[in-house]
Design a protein around this motif. Structure first.
Motif, mmCIF file in Angstrom:
data_model
loop_
_atom_site.group_PDB
_atom_site.id
_atom_site.type_symbol
_atom_site.label_atom_id
_atom_site.label_comp_id
_atom_site.label_asym_id
_atom_site.label_seq_id
_atom_site.Cartn_x
_atom_site.Cartn_y
_atom_site.Cartn_z
ATOM 1 N N ARG A 166 85.890 -26.575 53.757
ATOM 2 C CA ARG A 166 85.296 -26.202 52.463
ATOM 3 C C ARG A 166 86.117 -26.819 51.334
ATOM 4 O O ARG A 166 86.161 -26.292 50.212
ATOM 5 C CB ARG A 166 85.094 -24.694 52.318
ATOM 6 C CG ARG A 166 86.309 -23.828 52.419
ATOM 7 C CD ARG A 166 85.934 -22.397 52.072
ATOM 8 N NE ARG A 166 85.708 -22.248 50.660
ATOM 9 C CZ ARG A 166 85.028 -21.256 50.094
ATOM 10 N NH1 ARG A 166 84.485 -20.318 50.842
ATOM 11 N NH2 ARG A 166 84.873 -21.188 48.801
ATOM 12 N N THR A 167 86.722 -27.929 51.643
ATOM 13 C CA THR A 167 87.520 -28.673 50.677
ATOM 14 C C THR A 167 86.865 -30.036 50.448
ATOM 15 O O THR A 167 85.961 -30.441 51.180
ATOM 16 C CB THR A 167 88.947 -28.859 51.213
ATOM 17 O OG1 THR A 167 88.874 -29.330 52.562
ATOM 18 C CG2 THR A 167 89.719 -27.557 51.182
ATOM 19 N N ALA A 168 87.376 -30.758 49.434
ATOM 20 C CA ALA A 168 86.780 -32.042 49.085
ATOM 21 C C ALA A 168 86.956 -33.072 50.195
ATOM 22 O O ALA A 168 86.143 -33.983 50.334
ATOM 23 C CB ALA A 168 87.400 -32.554 47.784
ATOM 24 N N LYS A 169 88.017 -32.943 50.958
ATOM 25 C CA LYS A 169 88.288 -33.870 52.058
ATOM 26 C C LYS A 169 88.605 -33.094 53.315
ATOM 27 O O LYS A 169 88.941 -31.916 53.249
ATOM 28 C CB LYS A 169 89.524 -34.715 51.730
ATOM 29 C CG LYS A 169 89.349 -35.810 50.738
ATOM 30 C CD LYS A 169 90.703 -36.462 50.546
ATOM 31 C CE LYS A 169 90.690 -37.568 49.547
ATOM 32 N NZ LYS A 169 92.078 -37.922 49.180
ATOM 33 N N ALA A 202 82.410 -21.326 41.921
ATOM 34 C CA ALA A 202 82.208 -22.267 40.811
ATOM 35 C C ALA A 202 83.482 -23.055 40.517
ATOM 36 O O ALA A 202 83.427 -24.244 40.209
ATOM 37 C CB ALA A 202 81.746 -21.508 39.563
ATOM 38 N N ALA A 203 84.644 -22.406 40.616
ATOM 39 C CA ALA A 203 85.902 -23.090 40.291
ATOM 40 C C ALA A 203 86.101 -24.302 41.201
ATOM 41 O O ALA A 203 86.640 -25.320 40.777
ATOM 42 C CB ALA A 203 87.071 -22.131 40.429
ATOM 43 N N ASN A 204 85.657 -24.184 42.458
ATOM 44 C CA ASN A 204 85.853 -25.284 43.402
ATOM 45 C C ASN A 204 84.570 -26.050 43.722
ATOM 46 O O ASN A 204 84.569 -26.931 44.577
ATOM 47 C CB ASN A 204 86.495 -24.745 44.684
ATOM 48 C CG ASN A 204 87.904 -24.290 44.411
ATOM 49 O OD1 ASN A 204 88.743 -25.082 44.006
ATOM 50 N ND2 ASN A 204 88.159 -22.997 44.567
ATOM 51 N N GLN A 205 83.476 -25.697 43.044
ATOM 52 C CA GLN A 205 82.214 -26.420 43.212
ATOM 53 C C GLN A 205 81.788 -26.479 44.675
ATOM 54 O O GLN A 205 81.492 -27.552 45.220
ATOM 55 C CB GLN A 205 82.323 -27.821 42.582
ATOM 56 C CG GLN A 205 82.654 -27.725 41.088
ATOM 57 C CD GLN A 205 82.891 -29.066 40.419
ATOM 58 O OE1 GLN A 205 82.867 -30.104 41.067
ATOM 59 N NE2 GLN A 205 83.119 -29.050 39.125
ATOM 60 N N ASN A 225 85.756 -29.168 36.215
ATOM 61 C CA ASN A 225 84.510 -28.478 35.877
ATOM 62 C C ASN A 225 83.887 -29.030 34.599
ATOM 63 O O ASN A 225 82.765 -28.689 34.258
ATOM 64 C CB ASN A 225 84.739 -26.968 35.789
ATOM 65 C CG ASN A 225 84.873 -26.365 37.176
ATOM 66 O OD1 ASN A 225 84.377 -26.932 38.150
ATOM 67 N ND2 ASN A 225 85.540 -25.237 37.287
ATOM 68 N N ASP A 229 91.242 -33.840 44.571
ATOM 69 C CA ASP A 229 90.608 -33.408 45.827
ATOM 70 C C ASP A 229 91.293 -32.193 46.430
ATOM 71 O O ASP A 229 90.927 -31.771 47.529
ATOM 72 C CB ASP A 229 90.684 -34.518 46.875
ATOM 73 C CG ASP A 229 89.973 -35.775 46.443
ATOM 74 O OD1 ASP A 229 88.838 -35.662 45.950
ATOM 75 O OD2 ASP A 229 90.551 -36.867 46.595
#
Lengths: 457, 457
Positions: free
Chosen positions: B180-183, B100-103, A240, A373
């Motif tokens: 809903r994750t980065a990958k 917000a924590a995980n954007q 963040n 990630d």
């Protein structure tokens, strides 16, 4: 396969580029999953026209075709589980074009990822995706699996670099998807549909990728923690504030098995390590490094921050990180290796779950991976000959996936579903969504001859 | 449509949320393309279950459904060319969650892009895609068209921010795509298949997007050139040294029509303007600004570099840039507006072609747009009542597309194909590739009830 079919295949590629000898078939019956399925033949086409003719023949004769890069995949994607022909793409090994002015390249799928990275670097350019196997794996395999790697936290995955594809459909038709420009929205996005489709929709014969300018500098930091949660809970807080190029995590067991490859011995109290790399312009990297040190000043459980002093020291750190996966076999002869992903703030909960599963089932489980990630490689170690361990490991896998789904995660971040995870696909993807995926498969490959038996159980 | 069908539609959404009055139908018969096709009814569903029931009814009764955001699209995507129902998504206007924590955020498709950007900014977060219409357009429309905007040169387009979707298929089944994750690579990438599918494959009812940290600072530069090629040829050279957040280009005519909205009058000799914005941490922006000034020190044809001194001055520059498209109608009552893309090093050749076409056909053509992406908005101005101008403009459009394809470009970078470009799709996409796209359409929508008449001529 019938002798007549094999003869026709040899006519297409030349007799030198088809093999059915037992020894050679054996070489193509393994991949990174450790499973074994021998093909009936291995064919080595040399160009798109040959691939097209092979697929016409496969459609007519009804045999399976399994495209194969370097066979480094972890989920059995390159294994011919339904027999048929393995199509080895090793002769598609040319970098067709590097257009430096426009930061675009066109490559064949058999080009080794690391070789390509070195070639573009000579022109000051950068191809970010960096799976741990990048010295061996191929760009075609990377596209088929949508490979990631440590740098994904800043730069994204293979999907984010593929602009367009040439591909051969199951019936032999050749298609051209996407663009070679920075943008493009004409028609459906078949490019990204094929990326990550694990060789089940089409055979890729050329890849257009975008490139970035090579970052001028990098700085690598090794953070040692006395407590595992101190390391895992730092990830989302750090992200963040800044976006490092990599943010890797190694637990105590992962550290132990590569300890002799690290630049310096670790304090006994080390429970976890974070490997953070910053990159960019020289001054920018130094600014970021200062901010990182500031952020780390008052972190609980942080034993030590070491900045790699030299290029070779950095290389040594990364070599140790990449050595973990093969080194796990020092512990046990087999493993169930998962690459689950959770929202980054949930990493502590996921890692706590793996520790609880290890205790409950009497298993050795180590975790490491792309913490930035939320992509954690969970390695459940076992001896498959030991029925108790096998049963326990399978039970733990099921419970792990249940936790991952509960945490809004996914069962695979970069390895794909392949063979080894197809039984679990239904945990993540609901029936109507799977049904339309299967309908897409049927549209592309009505006879189910392209890499059958993968993704869908 | 039959009275009975309308009655059933009213039962699904409530009588207040269905309209067939002539005045209201008129409001939904236009979009940013300037064309007009009145619907038979407009329906305003309130949730996914209602959308599902509407599609079940549409499948059974066989009427067309055209999803609509704010109607700001430039290619007729929201127009009911085959009659039927316009499905206005305006009640899907909730930001469901900002994590917000995980954007990550989850939004409904009717949320206005600019509103969403302001909400996430309150939490220090950033949603980069910024089509010129961002104060009016909706996130659902952005996803359907894969909208871009000036910031794409650094941050990419809508596709690069969509992680997952909830969508309703033509037969009423609800699917959940992505993560809903980065990958995430489980199953086929239906998320990106739906992004940019222009409402022809499914109706999107929820969108999961990834966010970035809000850049702390920005610096905006206005570069004035005495020669057009001096401006256009600078683009790819600059991008090989640094990556600004935006790199916009305006030709002399575009400048003239918004001259009164610029912060200061331009020298008479100004033939082109580049608008460059840098963003990031404060110190990083200043470092980049210094490098930019260094790079610009000896550029030929560069009259002047002005840095916007204040926030309001920056805002004024951008407001002028965004005003161009509507302001073109000061010149002529109609236009053919294209958003072609070429490799960046080919921009000078493309712009020279538009000048030659203007001269050859006796037309007024202005160009501006996202030079950093090679994405040039070519506006062929005309009076459609003037048969000579209409014929000339249509001839020039065909010749423009021929040049774009010759330069390895694409006919649309961000506006989509819709209605207005469907006749030209075959210039870019070959027959086998179009055939498999049409087969995908048929798989998703066998009755052709979802936004029929779009993309494919």
């Amino acid at each position: 396969m019938e002798r007549e079919t094999l003869k026709k295949l040899a006519e297409i590629v030349g007799a030198d580029h088809l093999t059915t000898t037992r020894e050679e078939l054996l070489c193509y019956s393994y991949d990174g999953s450790g499973l074994e399925y021998p093909p009936e033949a291995v064919i080595f086409p040399g160009n798109t026209a040959e691939v097209s003719r092979i697929m016409q023949l496969a459609s007519a004769a009804g045999f399976a075709v399994v495209p194969r890069g370097a066979g480094t995949g972890m989920t059995g994607g390159a294994l011919p589980v339904a027999g048929g022909v393995v199509m080895a793409m090793s002769r598609f090994n040319r970098i067709i074009e590097i257009d430096a002015a426009n930061q675009v390249a066109v490559v064949e799928p058999g080009v080794i990822t690391g070789d390509f990275q070195r070639e573009v670097a000579k022109l000051g350019l950068f191809y970010p995706p960096d799976p741990a196997s990048h010295q061996f794996c191929t760009l075609g395999g990377n596209v088929a699996e949508c490979a990631g790697g440590p740098r994904a936290v800043k730069y994204g995955v293979t999907r984010d670099y593929v602009l367009g594809l040439t591909a051969v459909l199951a019936d032999g038709r050749t298609i051209h998807t996407g663009v070679r420009t920075a943008k493009g929205v004409a028609g459906y996005d078949l490019t990204r549909l094929l990326v990550g489709s694990e060789g089940t929709l089409a055979i890729i014969t050329a890849i257009t990728v975008r490139l970035l300018p090579q970052p001028a500098a990098r700085a690598t930091f090794q953070l040692l923690f006395s407590e595992l949660p101190a390391a895992t809970s730092l990830v989302s807080r750090l992200l963040n504030r800044m976006t490092p190029c990599t943010l890797e995590y190694l637990d105590r067991t992962a550290l132990k098995i590569v300890a002799d490859q690290l630049p310096a011995p670790l304090p006994e109290a080390t429970a976890a390590l974070l490997l953070i790399e910053l990159d960019g312009d020289r001054e920018v990297v130094e600014l970021q490094a200062a901010r990182l040190n500031e952020f780390l000043a008052n972190q609980e459980g942080l034993l030590e921050v070491r900045r790699a002093a030299t290029g070779p020291e950095t290389e040594q750190l990364w070599a140790a990180r990449r050595a973990i996966s093969p080194a796990t076999f020092k512990l046990k002869p087999h493993k169930i290796g998962e690459d689950v992903v959770v929202p980054r703030s949930k990493i502590p909960e996921l890692v706590a779950c793996t520790e609880a599963l290890a205790a409950k089932h009497g298993l050795l489980i180590l975790t490491f991976g792309h913490a930035g990630d939320g992509n954690i490689h969970v390695n459940i170690m076992l001896d498959r000959q030991d029925p108790r361990e096998l049963e326990a490991a399978e039970a733990a896998t099921g419970e792990l996936f249940a936790k991952v789904i509960e945490l809004s995660g996914t069962i695979t971040g970069e390895h794909g579903v392949g063979l080894t995870k197809s039984a679990f696909l239904g945990r993540e993807i609901d029936a109507p969504t799977q049904a339309i995926m299967r309908a897409v498969k049927k549209t592309f490959d009505p006879q189910n001859i392209l890499n059958p038996g993968k993704i869908f159980a």
